[in-house]
Enzyme design. Structure first.
Site, PDB file in Angstrom:
ATOM      1  N   ALA A 238      22.552   0.883   5.471  1.00 47.84           N
ATOM      2  CA  ALA A 238      23.913   0.360   5.628  1.00 47.84           C
ATOM      3  C   ALA A 238      23.829  -1.164   5.723  1.00 47.84           C
ATOM      4  O   ALA A 238      22.912  -1.710   6.340  1.00 47.84           O
ATOM      5  CB  ALA A 238      24.550   0.920   6.890  1.00 47.84           C
TER       6      ALA A 238
ATOM      7  N   VAL B 227       9.040   1.973   6.039  1.00 49.20           N
ATOM      8  CA  VAL B 227       9.733   2.614   7.162  1.00 49.20           C
ATOM      9  C   VAL B 227      10.787   3.608   6.632  1.00 49.20           C
ATOM     10  O   VAL B 227      11.131   4.585   7.293  1.00 49.20           O
ATOM     11  CB  VAL B 227      10.322   1.544   8.114  1.00 49.20           C
ATOM     12  CG1 VAL B 227      11.505   0.834   7.496  1.00 49.20           C
ATOM     13  CG2 VAL B 227      10.714   2.123   9.455  1.00 49.20           C
TER      14      VAL B 227
ATOM     15  N   THR C 133      22.388  -5.011  10.801  1.00 43.54           N
ATOM     16  CA  THR C 133      22.105  -6.442  10.627  1.00 43.54           C
ATOM     17  C   THR C 133      20.696  -6.747  10.096  1.00 43.54           C
ATOM     18  O   THR C 133      20.414  -7.902   9.767  1.00 43.54           O
ATOM     19  CB  THR C 133      22.295  -7.180  11.963  1.00 43.54           C
ATOM     20  OG1 THR C 133      21.742  -6.387  13.013  1.00 43.54           O
ATOM     21  CG2 THR C 133      23.751  -7.440  12.236  1.00 43.54           C
TER      22      THR C 133
ATOM     23  N   LEU D  18      10.832  -6.527   9.560  1.00 40.62           N
ATOM     24  CA  LEU D  18      10.499  -5.949  10.864  1.00 40.62           C
ATOM     25  C   LEU D  18       9.316  -6.653  11.515  1.00 40.62           C
ATOM     26  O   LEU D  18       9.165  -6.595  12.739  1.00 40.62           O
ATOM     27  CB  LEU D  18      10.207  -4.453  10.697  1.00 40.62           C
ATOM     28  CG  LEU D  18      11.388  -3.630  10.143  1.00 40.62           C
ATOM     29  CD1 LEU D  18      10.957  -2.197   9.839  1.00 40.62           C
ATOM     30  CD2 LEU D  18      12.559  -3.634  11.125  1.00 40.62           C
TER      31      LEU D  18
ATOM     32  N   SER E 197       0.836  -1.190   0.000  1.00 38.12           N
ATOM     33  CA  SER E 197       0.000   0.000   0.000  1.00 38.12           C
ATOM     34  C   SER E 197       0.873   1.243   0.000  1.00 38.12           C
ATOM     35  O   SER E 197       1.610   1.484   0.953  1.00 38.12           O
ATOM     36  CB  SER E 197      -0.896  -0.025   1.244  1.00 38.12           C
ATOM     37  OG  SER E 197      -1.299   1.282   1.544  1.00 38.12           O
TER      38      SER E 197
ATOM     39  N   ILE F  91       0.160   3.544   2.945  1.00 37.07           N
ATOM     40  CA  ILE F  91       0.823   3.241   4.224  1.00 37.07           C
ATOM     41  C   ILE F  91       2.315   3.541   4.117  1.00 37.07           C
ATOM     42  O   ILE F  91       2.917   4.106   5.026  1.00 37.07           O
ATOM     43  CB  ILE F  91       0.579   1.767   4.627  1.00 37.07           C
ATOM     44  CG1 ILE F  91      -0.894   1.576   4.959  1.00 37.07           C
ATOM     45  CG2 ILE F  91       1.447   1.371   5.822  1.00 37.07           C
ATOM     46  CD1 ILE F  91      -1.281   0.159   5.364  1.00 37.07           C
TER      47      ILE F  91
ATOM     48  N   LYS G 144      31.435   0.244   1.753  1.00 38.68           N
ATOM     49  CA  LYS G 144      31.576   0.314   3.215  1.00 38.68           C
ATOM     50  C   LYS G 144      32.593  -0.725   3.675  1.00 38.68           C
ATOM     51  O   LYS G 144      32.455  -1.911   3.369  1.00 38.68           O
ATOM     52  CB  LYS G 144      30.195   0.036   3.841  1.00 38.68           C
ATOM     53  CG  LYS G 144      30.212  -0.104   5.347  1.00 38.68           C
ATOM     54  CD  LYS G 144      28.816  -0.345   5.891  1.00 38.68           C
ATOM     55  CE  LYS G 144      28.862  -0.687   7.368  1.00 38.68           C
ATOM     56  NZ  LYS G 144      27.567  -1.111   7.913  1.00 38.68           N
TER      57      LYS G 144
ATOM     58  N   VAL H 129      -4.705  -4.061   3.121  1.00 43.57           N
ATOM     59  CA  VAL H 129      -5.368  -5.297   3.558  1.00 43.57           C
ATOM     60  C   VAL H 129      -6.376  -4.939   4.650  1.00 43.57           C
ATOM     61  O   VAL H 129      -6.028  -4.291   5.641  1.00 43.57           O
ATOM     62  CB  VAL H 129      -4.336  -6.304   4.133  1.00 43.57           C
ATOM     63  CG1 VAL H 129      -5.043  -7.554   4.643  1.00 43.57           C
ATOM     64  CG2 VAL H 129      -3.285  -6.654   3.097  1.00 43.57           C
TER      65      VAL H 129
HETATM   66  P1  FAD Z   1       8.532  -1.609   5.981  1.00 50.15           P
HETATM   67  O1  FAD Z   1       9.559  -0.855   5.248  1.00 50.15           O
HETATM   68  O2  FAD Z   1       7.782  -0.878   7.056  1.00 50.15           O
HETATM   69  O3  FAD Z   1       7.478  -2.131   4.898  1.00 50.15           O
HETATM   70  C1  FAD Z   1       6.213  -2.602   5.278  1.00 50.15           C
HETATM   71  C2  FAD Z   1       5.355  -2.786   4.030  1.00 50.15           C
HETATM   72  O4  FAD Z   1       4.117  -3.351   4.405  1.00 50.15           O
HETATM   73  C3  FAD Z   1       5.046  -1.502   3.286  1.00 50.15           C
HETATM   74  O5  FAD Z   1       5.105  -1.716   1.896  1.00 50.15           O
HETATM   75  C4  FAD Z   1       3.597  -1.226   3.692  1.00 50.15           C
HETATM   76  O6  FAD Z   1       2.911  -0.481   2.718  1.00 50.15           O
HETATM   77  C5  FAD Z   1       3.070  -2.626   3.808  1.00 50.15           C
HETATM   78  N1  FAD Z   1       1.879  -2.732   4.646  1.00 50.15           N
HETATM   79  C6  FAD Z   1       1.790  -2.588   5.998  1.00 50.15           C
HETATM   80  N2  FAD Z   1       0.517  -2.745   6.393  1.00 50.15           N
HETATM   81  C7  FAD Z   1      -0.201  -3.026   5.273  1.00 50.15           C
HETATM   82  C8  FAD Z   1      -1.576  -3.268   5.024  1.00 50.15           C
HETATM   83  N3  FAD Z   1      -2.512  -3.269   5.984  1.00 50.15           N
HETATM   84  N4  FAD Z   1      -1.948  -3.488   3.740  1.00 50.15           N
HETATM   85  C9  FAD Z   1      -1.057  -3.480   2.722  1.00 50.15           C
HETATM   86  N5  FAD Z   1       0.255  -3.248   2.912  1.00 50.15           N
HETATM   87  C10 FAD Z   1       0.657  -3.027   4.165  1.00 50.15           C
HETATM   88  N6  FAD Z   1      18.633  -2.177   8.473  1.00 50.15           N
HETATM   89  C11 FAD Z   1      19.860  -2.340   7.951  1.00 50.15           C
HETATM   90  O7  FAD Z   1      20.182  -3.427   7.469  1.00 50.15           O
HETATM   91  N7  FAD Z   1      20.750  -1.317   7.969  1.00 50.15           N
HETATM   92  C12 FAD Z   1      20.475  -0.121   8.542  1.00 50.15           C
HETATM   93  O8  FAD Z   1      21.292   0.787   8.496  1.00 50.15           O
HETATM   94  C13 FAD Z   1      19.211   0.048   9.164  1.00 50.15           C
HETATM   95  N8  FAD Z   1      18.873   1.196   9.800  1.00 50.15           N
HETATM   96  C14 FAD Z   1      17.675   1.279  10.437  1.00 50.15           C
HETATM   97  C15 FAD Z   1      17.367   2.399  11.223  1.00 50.15           C
HETATM   98  C16 FAD Z   1      16.160   2.456  11.928  1.00 50.15           C
HETATM   99  C17 FAD Z   1      15.870   3.623  12.807  1.00 50.15           C
HETATM  100  C18 FAD Z   1      15.211   1.423  11.793  1.00 50.15           C
HETATM  101  C19 FAD Z   1      13.892   1.500  12.490  1.00 50.15           C
HETATM  102  C20 FAD Z   1      15.495   0.332  11.005  1.00 50.15           C
HETATM  103  C21 FAD Z   1      16.716   0.231  10.348  1.00 50.15           C
HETATM  104  N9  FAD Z   1      17.045  -0.891   9.608  1.00 50.15           N
HETATM  105  C22 FAD Z   1      18.290  -1.031   9.074  1.00 50.15           C
HETATM  106  C23 FAD Z   1      16.043  -1.924   9.381  1.00 50.15           C
HETATM  107  C24 FAD Z   1      15.460  -1.763   7.978  1.00 50.15           C
HETATM  108  O9  FAD Z   1      14.954  -0.466   7.812  1.00 50.15           O
HETATM  109  C25 FAD Z   1      14.358  -2.778   7.762  1.00 50.15           C
HETATM  110  O10 FAD Z   1      14.844  -4.056   8.069  1.00 50.15           O
HETATM  111  C26 FAD Z   1      13.916  -2.782   6.322  1.00 50.15           C
HETATM  112  O11 FAD Z   1      13.585  -1.499   5.886  1.00 50.15           O
HETATM  113  C27 FAD Z   1      12.753  -3.716   6.132  1.00 50.15           C
HETATM  114  O12 FAD Z   1      11.571  -3.165   6.556  1.00 50.15           O
HETATM  115  P2  FAD Z   1      10.238  -3.959   6.216  1.00 50.15           P
HETATM  116  O13 FAD Z   1      10.185  -4.170   4.750  1.00 50.15           O
HETATM  117  O14 FAD Z   1      10.149  -5.126   7.109  1.00 50.15           O
HETATM  118  O15 FAD Z   1       9.079  -2.938   6.678  1.00 50.15           O
END
Ligand code: FAD
Length: 500
Positions: A51, A46, A345, A334, A40, A43, A79, A186
């Site tokens: 890195a 993050v 990591t 996450l 979506s 939404i 890096k 969803v």
């Molecule tokens: P998100 O990026 O949040 O994606 C979630 C997805 O789910 C989105 O597409 C959203 O639209 C979708 N979604 C959610 N709810 C719904 C719904 N109801 N219906 C439809 N779609 C939905 N990792 C590293 O390896 N190196 C770093 O330097 C690093 N720095 C970070 C710094 C911070 C402060 C944080 C918080 C995290 C960091 N991370 C880092 C972790 C990294 O950002 C995440 O592991 C990575 O971005 C994966 O996120 P994700 O895809 O799990 O979640």
């Protein structure tokens, strides 16, 4: 519902986790599976995570990505490690590099020879024997497999990149490899009343997406695994107390250094990630010891270049999901847990969970043996990384703020305490065989945060004093010569992978 063949995979979420998962499944199991990803735009993602660690090179190789094309399109840089400033003690710093210091001799780690010499008044800085440190200090980078004609390994590296561009790059790749994408939020999840398995999800636009297996990549929301299936979360904030971050981009660094910087602050720490077009910055902190306003000011005061936006807040709880696969659903990214970004990591965890899930992917929806193995190995991996992160906070002499006093005096898991005792005794590392962090990593963080082992491994007595001194001098000279011949990081990028 009976046990059915898995033919249709549904990935919910299109952040870094969703698109890595989609790309890898499409590449490796795309012939047998139909893959649909739901995300979506309303939404969003993050939007951090820039890195990485060297294991990402393996992911790129599996996907068959062209390295320079990838760096160019994500406006990436290279890096060599992470510089930790003010962690062990105010006014000190060290580089946790991706390489080994010096050269191991007769199966004895180099740092044991160095420790023996240092105890006798020889050069007390291990990093004088680090190829990576010398390249980082001089902002140099190049492809170097080994040092001269020796057995000394060359430069191990990872990337920094723009998180948004990375997700887009992987999306293009996945779509080219047959993944279909549906846009929508969803709203409901349907399940089989008998097995509890998820059968379909329904979107706000009325579309129904059916599947045999689901992967929850919905980020901190954990829509399927947490909200729908009710799988609990193991909270580790007593050991890793930071619970918030603020992120802000700033102008690019004048000198493009090949490393991340992590500077300890009064109630947390601040990252700096150099990219080709801008610098990524963020302050990770604990709200029990500072306020959001104060944290925002600390972040802005700590920038090296002009900010390009206002700080953006993010909340989190460090820990992991109790299970990573339940019924016909796994969670990756996450949604499966969060370990703060101190050692970059999270993207690695996504990658390793995806490859493990592919290795154990079930033929049918009722495969419990694969599920149990997957859960066991994911849990172990989370715990090993957790211990390594805790070490950075625990191994400190700082007591100049309430936060650091808490960290210095907190109880740590037995698994970590044992490693600290062993290293303090003889500089030996008691790591698990499958630990992500190599011996060299544990050594660098322990020494960098001022642990001085009381003795060294007696196997390092194999050289006499003169031989030892010659050995150390030769290693240092070889490294200096090797780095002198490298281009600058900036030159390397301009030559191979400059973004438009
Ligand atoms: P998100 O990026 O949040 O994606 C979630 C997805 O789910 C989105 O597409 C959203 O639209 C979708 N979604 C959610 N709810 C719904 C719904 N109801 N219906 C439809 N779609 C939905 N990792 C590293 O390896 N190196 C770093 O330097 C690093 N720095 C970070 C710094 C911070 C402060 C944080 C918080 C995290 C960091 N991370 C880092 C972790 C990294 O950002 C995440 O592991 C990575 O971005 C994966 O996120 P994700 O895809 O799990 O979640």
């Amino acid at each position: 519902m009976t046990d059915t063949n898995v033919q249709k995979l549904v990935i919910v979420g299109g952040g870094t986790a969703g698109w890595i998962t989609a790309a890898a499944f499409a590449r490796l199991l795309g012939r047998n599976l139909s893959i649909e990803l739901v995300e979506s735009e309303a939404i969003g993602t993050v939007g951090v995570g820039e890195a990485t660690i060297p294991q990402i090179i393996r992911l790129n190789a599996i996907l068959g990505l062209d390295e320079y094309d990838f760096v160019k399109h994500t406006k990436g840089t290279f890096k060599l490690g992470i510089e930790f400033v003010d962690w062990g003690k105010l006014g000190t710093s060290y580089l946790h590099t991706f390489g080994d210091a010096g050269l191991n001799l007769a199966s004895v780690p180099f740092h044991q020879y160095w420790a023996r010499a240092a105890a006798n008044g020889h050069d007390k800085d291990l990093w004088h024997y680090s190829l990576h440190k010398r390249a980082a200090d001089t902002a140099k980078f190049g492809k170097l497999e080994r040092v001269g004609q020796t057995a000394m390994t060359g430069l191990a590296y990872a990337y920094h990149f723009d998180a948004g561009l990375y997700a887009r790059y992987l999306r293009n790749f996945a779509e080219q490899h047959g993944v279909t994408r549906s846009e929508g939020i969803v709203q409901t999840v349907s399940r089989d009343s008998e097995s509890g398995n998820i059968t379909s999800i329904e979107l706000d636009n009325g579309k129904q997406v059916e599947g045999d297996f689901f992967i929850d990549c919905t980020g901190f929301r954990a829509l399927l695994m947490g909200q729908e299936l009710g799988i609990g979360y193991r909270d580790w904030s007593k050991w890793l107390p930071c619970d918030s971050a603020q992120a802000v981009p700033s102008e690019r660094l004048e000198t493009l250094v090949p490393y991340t910087r992590a500077t300890a602050k009064n109630a947390g720490w601040q990252w700096r990630i150099p990219l080709q077009h801008r610098t990524g910055n963020g302050h990770v902190y604990c709200r029990s010891f500072t306020s959001d306003d104060e944290a925002s000011q600390v972040l802005l005061d700590g920038l090296d270049t002009k900010p390009l936006a206002d700080p953006r807040p993010i909340r989190f709880t460090t820990g992991r999901r109790e299970q990573f696969w339940a019924h016909n659903c796994a969670c990756i990214g996450l949604s499966g847990g969060f370990l703060e970004p101190l050692e970059s990591t999270s993207i690695h965890l996504i990658q390793s969970h995806v490859s493990r899930l592919i290795q154990l992917f079930p033929q049918t929806t009722g495969s419990t043996a694969e599920r149990d193995e997957y859960n066991r190995r994911c849990a172990d991996e989370f715990e090993q990384i957790r211990d390594f992160l805790i070490l950075h906070y625990k191994q400190t002499e700082r007591e100049d703020s309430e936060f650091w006093s808490y960290c210095k005096n907190m109880e740590v898991p037995d698994s970590l305490r044992q490693k600290q005792h062993l290293f303090a005794s003889s500089g030996r590392v008691g790591r698990d065989a499958d630990d992500l962090f190599r011996e060299a990593s544990w050594v660098q963080v322990m020494l960098g945060q001022n642990v001085t082992p009381r003795s060294h491994d007696p196997m390092a007595n194999g050289l006499n004093d003169v031989q030892l001194s010659e050995f150390l001098t030769n290693v240092r000279k070889l490294i200096e010569k090797s780095v002198d011949g490298l281009p600058t990081h900036e030159q390397f990028i301009q030559q191979h992978c400059a973004s438009d």
